[in-house]
Design a protein around this motif. Sequence first.
Motif, PDB file in Angstrom:
ATOM      1  N   ASN A  29      72.172   5.544 -12.685  1.00  0.00           N
ATOM      2  CA  ASN A  29      70.904   5.559 -10.771  1.00  0.00           C
ATOM      3  C   ASN A  29      69.999   5.045 -11.197  1.00  0.00           C
ATOM      4  O   ASN A  29      69.194   5.298 -11.992  1.00  0.00           O
ATOM      5  CB  ASN A  29      70.813   6.648 -10.393  1.00  0.00           C
ATOM      6  N   TYR A  30      69.212   3.871 -10.440  1.00  0.00           N
ATOM      7  CA  TYR A  30      67.922   3.801 -10.426  1.00  0.00           C
ATOM      8  C   TYR A  30      66.482   4.524 -10.459  1.00  0.00           C
ATOM      9  O   TYR A  30      66.918   5.939  -9.510  1.00  0.00           O
ATOM     10  CB  TYR A  30      67.315   2.985  -8.776  1.00  0.00           C
ATOM     11  N   ASP A  31      66.410   4.695 -11.018  1.00  0.00           N
ATOM     12  CA  ASP A  31      65.290   6.236 -11.685  1.00  0.00           C
ATOM     13  C   ASP A  31      66.093   7.433 -12.214  1.00  0.00           C
ATOM     14  O   ASP A  31      65.287   8.386 -12.004  1.00  0.00           O
ATOM     15  CB  ASP A  31      64.158   6.397 -10.647  1.00  0.00           C
ATOM     16  N   GLN A  32      67.087   7.703 -12.511  1.00  0.00           N
ATOM     17  CA  GLN A  32      68.473   7.894 -12.911  1.00  0.00           C
ATOM     18  C   GLN A  32      67.852   9.357 -11.235  1.00  0.00           C
ATOM     19  O   GLN A  32      68.345  10.301 -11.753  1.00  0.00           O
ATOM     20  CB  GLN A  32      66.892   8.835 -13.705  1.00  0.00           C
ATOM     21  N   ASP A  33      67.580   9.510 -10.489  1.00  0.00           N
ATOM     22  CA  ASP A  33      67.801  10.261  -9.283  1.00  0.00           C
ATOM     23  C   ASP A  33      68.322  10.052  -7.418  1.00  0.00           C
ATOM     24  O   ASP A  33      68.221   8.514  -7.532  1.00  0.00           O
ATOM     25  CB  ASP A  33      66.504  10.925  -8.641  1.00  0.00           C
ATOM     26  N   THR A  34      68.838  10.844  -6.936  1.00  0.00           N
ATOM     27  CA  THR A  34      69.636  10.382  -5.698  1.00  0.00           C
ATOM     28  C   THR A  34      69.026  11.828  -5.072  1.00  0.00           C
ATOM     29  O   THR A  34      69.074  12.469  -5.681  1.00  0.00           O
ATOM     30  CB  THR A  34      71.065  10.858  -5.905  1.00  0.00           C
ATOM     31  N   HIS A  35      69.433  11.300  -3.237  1.00  0.00           N
ATOM     32  CA  HIS A  35      69.437  11.987  -2.627  1.00  0.00           C
ATOM     33  C   HIS A  35      71.258  12.197  -1.923  1.00  0.00           C
ATOM     34  O   HIS A  35      71.202  11.323  -1.375  1.00  0.00           O
ATOM     35  CB  HIS A  35      67.896  12.290  -1.501  1.00  0.00           C
ATOM     36  N   THR A  36      71.077  14.007  -1.601  1.00  0.00           N
ATOM     37  CA  THR A  36      72.669  13.501  -0.841  1.00  0.00           C
ATOM     38  C   THR A  36      72.524  14.468   0.050  1.00  0.00           C
ATOM     39  O   THR A  36      72.109  15.660   0.197  1.00  0.00           O
ATOM     40  CB  THR A  36      73.674  14.829  -1.925  1.00  0.00           C
ATOM     41  N   SER A  37      73.426  14.244   1.525  1.00  0.00           N
ATOM     42  CA  SER A  37      73.971  15.483   1.998  1.00  0.00           C
ATOM     43  C   SER A  37      75.288  15.089   2.711  1.00  0.00           C
ATOM     44  O   SER A  37      75.871  14.227   2.594  1.00  0.00           O
ATOM     45  CB  SER A  37      72.743  15.780   3.290  1.00  0.00           C
ATOM     46  N   SER A  38      75.716  16.456   2.831  1.00  0.00           N
ATOM     47  CA  SER A  38      76.890  16.982   3.266  1.00  0.00           C
ATOM     48  C   SER A  38      77.735  17.728   4.318  1.00  0.00           C
ATOM     49  O   SER A  38      78.134  17.701   5.012  1.00  0.00           O
ATOM     50  CB  SER A  38      77.873  17.564   1.773  1.00  0.00           C
ATOM     51  N   SER A  39      75.536  17.489   5.938  1.00  0.00           N
ATOM     52  CA  SER A  39      76.330  17.601   7.068  1.00  0.00           C
ATOM     53  C   SER A  39      76.517  16.976   8.356  1.00  0.00           C
ATOM     54  O   SER A  39      75.586  15.804   7.465  1.00  0.00           O
ATOM     55  CB  SER A  39      74.812  18.203   6.751  1.00  0.00           C
ATOM     56  N   ALA A  40      76.699  16.500   8.954  1.00  0.00           N
ATOM     57  CA  ALA A  40      77.302  15.578  10.209  1.00  0.00           C
ATOM     58  C   ALA A  40      76.009  15.854  10.107  1.00  0.00           C
ATOM     59  O   ALA A  40      75.403  16.344  11.001  1.00  0.00           O
ATOM     60  CB  ALA A  40      78.001  16.211  10.660  1.00  0.00           C
ATOM     61  N   GLY A  41      75.289  14.759  10.640  1.00  0.00           N
ATOM     62  CA  GLY A  41      74.588  14.509  11.540  1.00  0.00           C
ATOM     63  C   GLY A  41      72.816  13.911  10.668  1.00  0.00           C
ATOM     64  O   GLY A  41      71.824  13.677  10.786  1.00  0.00           O
ATOM     65  N   ALA A  42      73.178  14.443   9.427  1.00  0.00           N
ATOM     66  CA  ALA A  42      71.412  14.008   8.384  1.00  0.00           C
ATOM     67  C   ALA A  42      71.750  12.736   8.351  1.00  0.00           C
ATOM     68  O   ALA A  42      72.410  11.744   8.148  1.00  0.00           O
ATOM     69  CB  ALA A  42      72.532  14.425   6.645  1.00  0.00           C
ATOM     70  N   THR A  43      70.496  12.471   8.176  1.00  0.00           N
ATOM     71  CA  THR A  43      69.736  11.251   8.378  1.00  0.00           C
ATOM     72  C   THR A  43      68.766  10.838   7.621  1.00  0.00           C
ATOM     73  O   THR A  43      67.673  11.475   6.842  1.00  0.00           O
ATOM     74  CB  THR A  43      69.228  10.813   9.818  1.00  0.00           C
ATOM     75  N   VAL A  44      68.489   9.668   6.643  1.00  0.00           N
ATOM     76  CA  VAL A  44      67.076   9.374   6.060  1.00  0.00           C
ATOM     77  C   VAL A  44      67.255   7.432   7.407  1.00  0.00           C
ATOM     78  O   VAL A  44      68.104   6.604   7.423  1.00  0.00           O
ATOM     79  CB  VAL A  44      68.243   9.032   4.749  1.00  0.00           C
ATOM     80  N   THR A  45      66.024   7.396   6.826  1.00  0.00           N
ATOM     81  CA  THR A  45      65.053   6.360   7.535  1.00  0.00           C
ATOM     82  C   THR A  45      64.522   5.379   6.693  1.00  0.00           C
ATOM     83  O   THR A  45      63.613   5.738   6.194  1.00  0.00           O
ATOM     84  CB  THR A  45      64.311   6.721   8.166  1.00  0.00           C
ATOM     85  N   TYR A  46      64.660   4.301   6.517  1.00  0.00           N
ATOM     86  CA  TYR A  46      63.783   3.131   5.421  1.00  0.00           C
ATOM     87  C   TYR A  46      63.092   2.664   6.418  1.00  0.00           C
ATOM     88  O   TYR A  46      63.333   2.152   6.861  1.00  0.00           O
ATOM     89  CB  TYR A  46      64.657   3.123   4.421  1.00  0.00           C
ATOM     90  N   ALA A  47      61.790   2.518   6.151  1.00  0.00           N
ATOM     91  CA  ALA A  47      61.044   1.302   7.065  1.00  0.00           C
ATOM     92  C   ALA A  47      60.433   0.520   6.330  1.00  0.00           C
ATOM     93  O   ALA A  47      59.987   0.389   4.523  1.00  0.00           O
ATOM     94  CB  ALA A  47      59.587   2.412   7.480  1.00  0.00           C
TER      95      ALA A  47
END
Length: 211
Positions: A115-133
Amino acid sequence: AGATVQFAFDGSGVSWLAQRSNQTGPAEVYVDGVDEGTVTPVTSAPPYPVQQVDYSITGLVPGDHTLEIVNSTSALITVDAFSVENGRQVMNDDGAAVTYSGSGWTYSNSPGSGNYDQDTHTSSSAGATVTYAFNGTAVSWLAPRTATSGPVEVYVDGVDEGSVTPPTGSAPYPAQQVDYAITGLAGGYHTLRLVNTTAAPLTVDAFTSRW
């Protein structure tokens, strides 16, 4: 059948150009050894158009990559040229321009995962949101390919761009896969928002953007 062409390049995207004809057939496409599926070039009657894009991928992390095309049948596979995209910027999943909302987000640091920089974020919840500006004209979302990815709703500048279901894979899971990409935005500031629509995992490794 089985005839193969491989193109090694240094960049963040690549396109395969060919002459359009009425004799081409399906080809299997691999990027960095990962099967990206079957491509069947569009056919055309004479006079045959030239320099047609038969396959394209953008949003890769800048660096060394390979594109491999394998003929699936005894129909024609034609290679005219390849074009390479350069100039992407990379934002890691824990970067300042990335924000998370909703429940279930976990952080994983996995040395040797690819993985890039060897790390990740993960969610298994419906409605979980990530935003990139970001500031640019193109953006992509990168994640490892897994066996359990589910559908994600994609918004660009608040506009619903539809549902994306990342391709699944088996272990060892390929890293830094482009799960969504969009190009051709007007130059300037934009947002990419991903919303998990089920309890399947939504994983974020990095984002790439290009001016």
